[in-house]
Design a protein around this motif. Sequence first.
Motif, PDB file in Angstrom:
ATOM      1  N   ASN A  85       0.813  -1.221   0.000  1.00  0.00           N
ATOM      2  CA  ASN A  85       0.000   0.000   0.000  1.00  0.00           C
ATOM      3  C   ASN A  85       0.843   1.266   0.000  1.00  0.00           C
ATOM      4  O   ASN A  85       0.307   2.358   0.105  1.00  0.00           O
ATOM      5  CB  ASN A  85      -0.925   0.004   1.222  1.00  0.00           C
ATOM      6  CG  ASN A  85      -1.874  -1.179   1.230  1.00  0.00           C
ATOM      7  OD1 ASN A  85      -2.381  -1.562   0.183  1.00  0.00           O
ATOM      8  ND2 ASN A  85      -2.108  -1.749   2.403  1.00  0.00           N
ATOM      9  N   HIS A  86       2.142   1.118  -0.098  1.00  0.00           N
ATOM     10  CA  HIS A  86       3.028   2.284  -0.076  1.00  0.00           C
ATOM     11  C   HIS A  86       3.886   2.303  -1.334  1.00  0.00           C
ATOM     12  O   HIS A  86       4.651   1.373  -1.584  1.00  0.00           O
ATOM     13  CB  HIS A  86       3.924   2.262   1.172  1.00  0.00           C
ATOM     14  CG  HIS A  86       3.188   2.548   2.442  1.00  0.00           C
ATOM     15  ND1 HIS A  86       2.361   1.616   3.040  1.00  0.00           N
ATOM     16  CD2 HIS A  86       3.140   3.667   3.222  1.00  0.00           C
ATOM     17  CE1 HIS A  86       1.848   2.145   4.139  1.00  0.00           C
ATOM     18  NE2 HIS A  86       2.303   3.378   4.272  1.00  0.00           N
ATOM     19  N   GLN A  87       3.756   3.362  -2.099  1.00  0.00           N
ATOM     20  CA  GLN A  87       4.538   3.483  -3.327  1.00  0.00           C
ATOM     21  C   GLN A  87       5.966   3.931  -3.011  1.00  0.00           C
ATOM     22  O   GLN A  87       6.211   4.627  -2.044  1.00  0.00           O
ATOM     23  CB  GLN A  87       3.880   4.501  -4.270  1.00  0.00           C
ATOM     24  CG  GLN A  87       2.504   4.085  -4.757  1.00  0.00           C
ATOM     25  CD  GLN A  87       1.890   5.125  -5.668  1.00  0.00           C
ATOM     26  OE1 GLN A  87       2.311   6.278  -5.671  1.00  0.00           O
ATOM     27  NE2 GLN A  87       0.907   4.725  -6.447  1.00  0.00           N
ATOM     28  N   GLY A  88       6.863   3.498  -3.857  1.00  0.00           N
ATOM     29  CA  GLY A  88       8.234   4.006  -3.799  1.00  0.00           C
ATOM     30  C   GLY A  88       9.154   3.314  -2.831  1.00  0.00           C
ATOM     31  O   GLY A  88      10.306   3.742  -2.658  1.00  0.00           O
ATOM     32  N   LEU A  89       8.706   2.227  -2.168  1.00  0.00           N
ATOM     33  CA  LEU A  89       9.588   1.565  -1.200  1.00  0.00           C
ATOM     34  C   LEU A  89      10.808   0.945  -1.873  1.00  0.00           C
ATOM     35  O   LEU A  89      11.920   1.020  -1.356  1.00  0.00           O
ATOM     36  CB  LEU A  89       8.816   0.496  -0.423  1.00  0.00           C
ATOM     37  CG  LEU A  89       7.784   1.006   0.575  1.00  0.00           C
ATOM     38  CD1 LEU A  89       7.069  -0.157   1.243  1.00  0.00           C
ATOM     39  CD2 LEU A  89       8.447   1.868   1.637  1.00  0.00           C
ATOM     40  N   SER A  90      10.557   0.310  -3.023  1.00  0.00           N
ATOM     41  CA  SER A  90      11.690  -0.275  -3.752  1.00  0.00           C
ATOM     42  C   SER A  90      12.692   0.804  -4.119  1.00  0.00           C
ATOM     43  O   SER A  90      13.908   0.614  -3.988  1.00  0.00           O
ATOM     44  CB  SER A  90      11.201  -0.986  -5.017  1.00  0.00           C
ATOM     45  OG  SER A  90      10.349  -2.056  -4.700  1.00  0.00           O
TER      46      SER A  90
END
Length: 813
Positions: free
Chosen positions: A405-410
């Motif tokens: 549910n969280h964008q940009g973790l990668s």
Amino acid sequence: MKVLKFGGSSVENAKNIQQVISIITHISKEHKLAVIVSAFGKTTNKLIEATKKAKQKNKDYKTILENIEQQHIDVIKDLLPSSSQNQVINNVKQSFSQLTTLCEGCYLLEEVTPKTLATISGFGERLSSYIISEIAKQKLDAIFKDSRELIVTDNNYLKAQVNFKLTNKNCQDYFSKNKHQITVLPGFIAKCKNGQTTTLGRGGSDYSASIYAAALNADELQIWTDVSGMFTANPSIVKQAFPIPHISYQEAMEMSHFGAKVIYPPTIQPVMEKQIPILIKNTFEPENEGTLITQKTSKNGSVKGISYIENISLLTLEGSGMIGVSGISKRLFEVLADENINVILITQASSEHSICVGIYNDDSEKAVLKINEKFATEIEQHKIDPVILEQNLSIIALVGDQMRNHQGLSGQMFSALGKNNVNIRAIAQGASEKNISAVIKNSDAKKALNTLHEQFFEEKVKQLNLFVTGVGNVGNRFLAQIHQQKKYLLEKLKLNIHVVGISNSKKMIFNEKGINLSNWKNLLENGEPTSLESFFNCTKELNLRNSIFIDNTANQQVSEVYENYLRNNIGVVTCNKIACASSLENYKTLKRISRKYNAPFLFETNVGAGLPIIDTLKNLIASGDNVQKIQAVLSGSLNFVFNNFNEKVTFHDVVKQAQAEGYTEPDPKIDLSGVDVARKILILARESGYELELSDIENDSFLPEKSLKTTNNDDFYASLIEFEAHFQKIYKEANEKNCKLKYVAEFVNGKAKVGLQHIPSNHPFYNLEGSDNIVLFFTDRYPKQPLLIKGAGAGADVTASGIFADVIRIANG
């Protein structure tokens, strides 16, 4: 009912067992208990070692068994009253008699079968549970029950599969009739249908406890160990790691699979199906909250933990003959399955040109041999390449149910690793997005774990690790400023600065946790011998994130090692002008390597000490401005000298004063000859985009030829006395014109020169006091009224503050 499991460290000795009894006593007041215990600390390892030695015809196995036996008897004597000791000791001795007989058989046959090893390795739990049950009986309503009478498995002796139907029935039948408040059972061991001892694999005591909890529909499974729960990362590697209060079954499985050793991975499955909570607690700090594992967890925080597995190998099978050909993957994994090789990670290019799998190092050579055999025809036809093997790697993983549910973790993960030059060899992310895994070098694992923990858990507190060489005037003041501002930096800028290494020309000291800056001088005095190479090697081997090498010297040899640091992703901050004023090729090389390895290379103090001259120039150029002309007084030492020189004082005495007050280089001739100023204007010209060499700078020196040719400070100062009339003449000529003497650097139309000039009273340089510097930038945007920077341009304090400012720039970069 509650099921409690105590690990090997919890029952390692008499003192620890007393603590376990205390915990059991407290919990049993309100709950009926099944207590599963591991072998006394390290006993299983010692039993396996004894078995191996027996197989190798090494009679030392007897000594190992004798030591283990004595350890158990000591516990009995410490914790049981004399009246109860004899029977328990006799029973333990009988067990060791059986053990000795089994090992003698291995010795005579020079062979250890899986059946024999399972029987021998299971003695630790049999002994510990029996002894602890007898201790518990002294004060509690306790009974011993052998797990081999309850847990039924197949005949895979060393990693047996549980027959849950029979096991559950056995457990339910026994406990429905058992009226005792506490039942003590051995973990790890079971029996197959033919009655032979089997084991559940290393770490199987956790699994035993989970089997009992699920079979009995327990209210809770408690795992008691030597840490206060599952941590955000391995606390022995990441000192800032902290326990996770609440985590889901799925998150716990991911973390345990990827190296979190607090819980054995298969443990979770049986209780998860029944949704029985797992509570991980610290035997030695029972008041701590620990970690609760349930079906659902809080939605606070996207990443719950960071874990890793070390000693991994990557096998890559690739070739154009794989594209569009079905069954390649099937054949590959069949080979690994047939050899009982566990695959930890899989990644495949979308082009189908390659398949990459991660396995343990110990299996790698066998895997390569068997895969190459399997694909021998394709390899011979050059359709597929022989397997590519990369060893000594680690898998590092971010874990969290809410990551999807969280964008940009990668992006955050890979950016943080990239900034610290952690090379990623392979990436895997499941469709569930609960885990992002990356394969890196073993040697980078510690740095990677700390980097990611800082990124995702430490409220954006950034740690810088400094390695400082040169602790004279400037270095001394720099360390004092760091020490003074440490609290401010942490509270206001969220910066945690550790000075990890310090060296002078003779000694060096290192402390990974940070050197005590209130006592660094004494520590350094008692340090180990140093060299440029040894200091670099120690810095490199520590391999810490956000590492910065600080050069406070004016030494050419030190400047020549910058490239080594930059190539290893260690930033360089320096007040030493030699590197940036060296050959154009070397200057450009350092700049290029700095960009390539993402290692900052800052040298603000090369020009103007603490004045923001270079930084201002960089911003002008970056914003599209162009330098037309630079006029500057860049030598604080020369400005000090000529501001204090007159007919009443000798030139020699003024220069001596300048050196004593720290305005000159250790060799004052560098300043007075104009070489230092020439280096500075060269650096400004290069930073403006012009390609010049130091030999291109016209230097109109005011020193006599004899002074310039001296080779040491004593001869140089003697020459100043000898030519006092020459210096008085220079002063008189300027004074008669109502001018002041200033050593001026100029850069115009791609050419630069430095020299002594007569400055009239209406010139901006005329009132330049003390050791101040001044720079006038004439640019496209400032063609008539130049951009002016003025202030103290020499001195230990301002130079140190300039170095400090560069460190802060790196932190904010």
